[in-house]
Design a protein around this motif. Structure first.
Motif, PDB file in Angstrom:
ATOM      1  N   GLN A 141       0.825  -1.201   0.000  1.00  0.00           N
ATOM      2  CA  GLN A 141       0.000   0.000   0.000  1.00  0.00           C
ATOM      3  C   GLN A 141       0.865   1.260   0.000  1.00  0.00           C
ATOM      4  O   GLN A 141       0.544   2.241  -0.679  1.00  0.00           O
ATOM      5  N   ARG A 142       1.966   1.258   0.746  1.00  0.00           N
ATOM      6  CA  ARG A 142       2.841   2.424   0.792  1.00  0.00           C
ATOM      7  C   ARG A 142       3.520   2.666  -0.563  1.00  0.00           C
ATOM      8  O   ARG A 142       3.742   3.817  -0.956  1.00  0.00           O
ATOM      9  N   VAL A 143       3.842   1.583  -1.267  1.00  0.00           N
ATOM     10  CA  VAL A 143       4.424   1.729  -2.602  1.00  0.00           C
ATOM     11  C   VAL A 143       3.416   2.390  -3.541  1.00  0.00           C
ATOM     12  O   VAL A 143       3.765   3.303  -4.306  1.00  0.00           O
ATOM     13  N   PHE A 144       2.166   1.958  -3.488  1.00  0.00           N
ATOM     14  CA  PHE A 144       1.135   2.565  -4.332  1.00  0.00           C
ATOM     15  C   PHE A 144       0.888   4.018  -3.950  1.00  0.00           C
ATOM     16  O   PHE A 144       0.709   4.880  -4.818  1.00  0.00           O
ATOM     17  N   ALA A 145       0.852   4.309  -2.664  1.00  0.00           N
ATOM     18  CA  ALA A 145       0.612   5.683  -2.214  1.00  0.00           C
ATOM     19  C   ALA A 145       1.723   6.616  -2.696  1.00  0.00           C
ATOM     20  O   ALA A 145       1.457   7.748  -3.139  1.00  0.00           O
ATOM     21  N   ARG A 146       2.957   6.158  -2.630  1.00  0.00           N
ATOM     22  CA  ARG A 146       4.079   6.988  -3.075  1.00  0.00           C
ATOM     23  C   ARG A 146       3.990   7.263  -4.573  1.00  0.00           C
ATOM     24  O   ARG A 146       4.170   8.413  -5.015  1.00  0.00           O
ATOM     25  N   TYR A 147       3.687   6.225  -5.344  1.00  0.00           N
ATOM     26  CA  TYR A 147       3.556   6.397  -6.789  1.00  0.00           C
ATOM     27  C   TYR A 147       2.416   7.355  -7.126  1.00  0.00           C
ATOM     28  O   TYR A 147       2.593   8.291  -7.931  1.00  0.00           O
ATOM     29  N   LEU A 148       1.253   7.153  -6.512  1.00  0.00           N
ATOM     30  CA  LEU A 148       0.094   7.984  -6.807  1.00  0.00           C
ATOM     31  C   LEU A 148       0.332   9.437  -6.369  1.00  0.00           C
ATOM     32  O   LEU A 148      -0.072  10.381  -7.057  1.00  0.00           O
ATOM     33  N   ARG A 149       0.985   9.612  -5.239  1.00  0.00           N
ATOM     34  CA  ARG A 149       1.272  10.971  -4.763  1.00  0.00           C
ATOM     35  C   ARG A 149       2.138  11.717  -5.779  1.00  0.00           C
ATOM     36  O   ARG A 149       1.883  12.897  -6.094  1.00  0.00           O
ATOM     37  N   GLU A 150       3.156  11.046  -6.284  1.00  0.00           N
ATOM     38  CA  GLU A 150       4.032  11.674  -7.273  1.00  0.00           C
ATOM     39  C   GLU A 150       3.263  12.051  -8.531  1.00  0.00           C
ATOM     40  O   GLU A 150       3.457  13.141  -9.089  1.00  0.00           O
ATOM     41  N   ARG A 151       2.397  11.158  -8.982  1.00  0.00           N
ATOM     42  CA  ARG A 151       1.625  11.438 -10.187  1.00  0.00           C
ATOM     43  C   ARG A 151       0.610  12.554  -9.963  1.00  0.00           C
ATOM     44  O   ARG A 151       0.431  13.421 -10.818  1.00  0.00           O
ATOM     45  N   PHE A 152      -0.065  12.551  -8.819  1.00  0.00           N
ATOM     46  CA  PHE A 152      -1.056  13.592  -8.535  1.00  0.00           C
ATOM     47  C   PHE A 152      -0.383  14.948  -8.344  1.00  0.00           C
ATOM     48  O   PHE A 152      -0.903  15.978  -8.781  1.00  0.00           O
ATOM     49  N   GLU A 153       0.775  14.955  -7.692  1.00  0.00           N
ATOM     50  CA  GLU A 153       1.499  16.217  -7.517  1.00  0.00           C
ATOM     51  C   GLU A 153       1.970  16.764  -8.859  1.00  0.00           C
ATOM     52  O   GLU A 153       1.947  17.975  -9.093  1.00  0.00           O
ATOM     53  N   ALA A 154       2.392  15.874  -9.758  1.00  0.00           N
ATOM     54  CA  ALA A 154       2.821  16.292 -11.089  1.00  0.00           C
ATOM     55  C   ALA A 154       1.676  16.919 -11.873  1.00  0.00           C
ATOM     56  O   ALA A 154       1.900  17.746 -12.760  1.00  0.00           O
ATOM     57  N   ALA A 155       0.449  16.519 -11.541  1.00  0.00           N
ATOM     58  CA  ALA A 155      -0.742  17.071 -12.199  1.00  0.00           C
ATOM     59  C   ALA A 155      -1.313  18.267 -11.437  1.00  0.00           C
ATOM     60  O   ALA A 155      -2.423  18.718 -11.721  1.00  0.00           O
ATOM     61  N   ASP A 156      -0.525  18.788 -10.454  1.00  0.00           N
ATOM     62  CA  ASP A 156      -0.939  19.947  -9.658  1.00  0.00           C
ATOM     63  C   ASP A 156      -2.240  19.717  -8.904  1.00  0.00           C
ATOM     64  O   ASP A 156      -3.056  20.631  -8.758  1.00  0.00           O
ATOM     65  N   ASP A 157      -2.429  18.517  -8.443  1.00  0.00           N
ATOM     66  CA  ASP A 157      -3.604  18.207  -7.630  1.00  0.00           C
ATOM     67  C   ASP A 157      -3.377  18.777  -6.228  1.00  0.00           C
ATOM     68  O   ASP A 157      -2.453  18.355  -5.531  1.00  0.00           O
ATOM     69  N   PRO A 158      -4.191  19.722  -5.770  1.00  0.00           N
ATOM     70  CA  PRO A 158      -3.976  20.321  -4.442  1.00  0.00           C
ATOM     71  C   PRO A 158      -4.215  19.349  -3.293  1.00  0.00           C
ATOM     72  O   PRO A 158      -3.776  19.599  -2.170  1.00  0.00           O
ATOM     73  N   ALA A 159      -4.927  18.264  -3.562  1.00  0.00           N
ATOM     74  CA  ALA A 159      -5.194  17.268  -2.522  1.00  0.00           C
ATOM     75  C   ALA A 159      -4.425  15.978  -2.801  1.00  0.00           C
ATOM     76  O   ALA A 159      -4.889  14.887  -2.479  1.00  0.00           O
ATOM     77  N   ALA A 160      -3.220  16.123  -3.380  1.00  0.00           N
ATOM     78  CA  ALA A 160      -2.456  14.957  -3.841  1.00  0.00           C
ATOM     79  C   ALA A 160      -2.188  13.964  -2.721  1.00  0.00           C
ATOM     80  O   ALA A 160      -2.351  12.753  -2.909  1.00  0.00           O
ATOM     81  N   ASP A 161      -1.773  14.457  -1.567  1.00  0.00           N
ATOM     82  CA  ASP A 161      -1.403  13.547  -0.484  1.00  0.00           C
ATOM     83  C   ASP A 161      -2.610  12.763   0.021  1.00  0.00           C
ATOM     84  O   ASP A 161      -2.560  11.535   0.175  1.00  0.00           O
ATOM     85  N   LEU A 162      -3.714  13.465   0.279  1.00  0.00           N
ATOM     86  CA  LEU A 162      -4.933  12.809   0.753  1.00  0.00           C
ATOM     87  C   LEU A 162      -5.466  11.837  -0.291  1.00  0.00           C
ATOM     88  O   LEU A 162      -5.768  10.676   0.015  1.00  0.00           O
ATOM     89  N   ARG A 163      -5.544  12.314  -1.511  1.00  0.00           N
ATOM     90  CA  ARG A 163      -6.115  11.482  -2.571  1.00  0.00           C
ATOM     91  C   ARG A 163      -5.266  10.241  -2.809  1.00  0.00           C
ATOM     92  O   ARG A 163      -5.787   9.135  -3.012  1.00  0.00           O
ATOM     93  N   ALA A 164      -3.939  10.388  -2.766  1.00  0.00           N
ATOM     94  CA  ALA A 164      -3.054   9.247  -2.981  1.00  0.00           C
ATOM     95  C   ALA A 164      -3.200   8.221  -1.864  1.00  0.00           C
ATOM     96  O   ALA A 164      -3.259   7.011  -2.117  1.00  0.00           O
TER      97      ALA A 164
END
Length: 243
Positions: A141-164
């Motif tokens: 789960q932590r591996v997926f969260a890290r990957y998703l956080r990076e992708r959401f942050e790259a897309a300027d998602d303001p809720a990247a951490d929560l959403r990931a």
């Protein structure tokens, strides 16, 4: 000198990659069968090694403890997942990428149904093995969260951490639901159809653009404890998109 005597000696089990894999599997099967037959605490490493036809020293070349013998390939699977995420095309939907990657864990269990079903029976009755399994799921789960956080942050998602974090938890939960349902059926259910449905729910809930202005929000979804997975995903998705 005969032709036979001039030929190189055949490598023994454990001397080749395939041989090591077979021996590792034999030790796992022996451990699981002995744990089920006489109990986890009552079974020794020497008994496991003897049942697999090797010595104690050979066992410890493959596993640090008898507990490790139950989950022999999770490090390899974790590495496969990390490579799958790292090589995914940037244009691919990140949640769909995560759902595809977690199927590698499912494939690992499906590759040996008999061992998987027996392992499930053990983890339900031996607390230390259950804790080990929970810790393994947390690593995925932590591996997926890290990957998703990076992708959401790259897309300027303001809720990247929560959403990931929430999306990664949903990916893991969908996988675990499908896997445990299959295991409880003794490996008889159509796991692929169930996986398609479960992962599509996750993709539908967390994919797509997020409205700006969500930074600092608290998202709450209230539901009955008996709610189905589809209802949980629907309510989480609605909360993320409308709050």
């Amino acid at each position: 000198m005969s032709v036979e005597s001039r030929q190189s000696p055949r490598p023994r089990a454990g001397r080749t990659t395939a041989g090591r894999r077979r021996l590792r599997h034999a030790l796992t099967v022996a451990a699981i069968d002995l744990f089920l037959a006489q109990g986890y605490d009552a079974t020794t490493v020497d008994e496991i090694a003897a049942a697999a036809g090797v010595g104690r020293r050979t066992f410890f070349r493959y596993f640090r403890s008898k507990e490790d013998a139950i989950f022999p390939d999770h490090e390899d699977v974790l590495g496969d997942i990390e490579r799958s995420l790292a090589t995914a095309a940037p244009a691919q939907d990140p949640v769909a990428v995560a759902c595809t990657a977690v199927r590698l864990v499912l494939d690992y269990y499906l590759a040996d149904p008999d061992v998987s079903v027996k392992r499930f029976a053990l983890t339900r009755t031996v607390p230390s093995l259950r804790d080990r399994e929970v810790a393994t799921v947390d690593r995925y789960q932590r591996v997926f969260a890290r990957y998703l956080r990076e992708r959401f942050e790259a897309a300027d998602d303001p809720a990247a951490d929560l959403r990931a974090s929430v999306a990664a938890a949903a990916v893991a939960a969908a996988h675990n639901h499908v896997l445990r349902r299959w295991l409880r059926s003794g490996g008889e259910e159509d796991v692929h159809a169930n996986a398609e449905e479960a992962f599509q729910l996750v993709v539908d809930a967390f994919s797509g653009p997020v409205e700006p202005g969500g930074e600092g929000r608290t998202v709450v979804a209230v539901m009955e404890a008996s709610a189905s997975m589809s209802e949980v995903m629907r309510q989480i998705s609605a909360a993320l998109r409308t709050n």
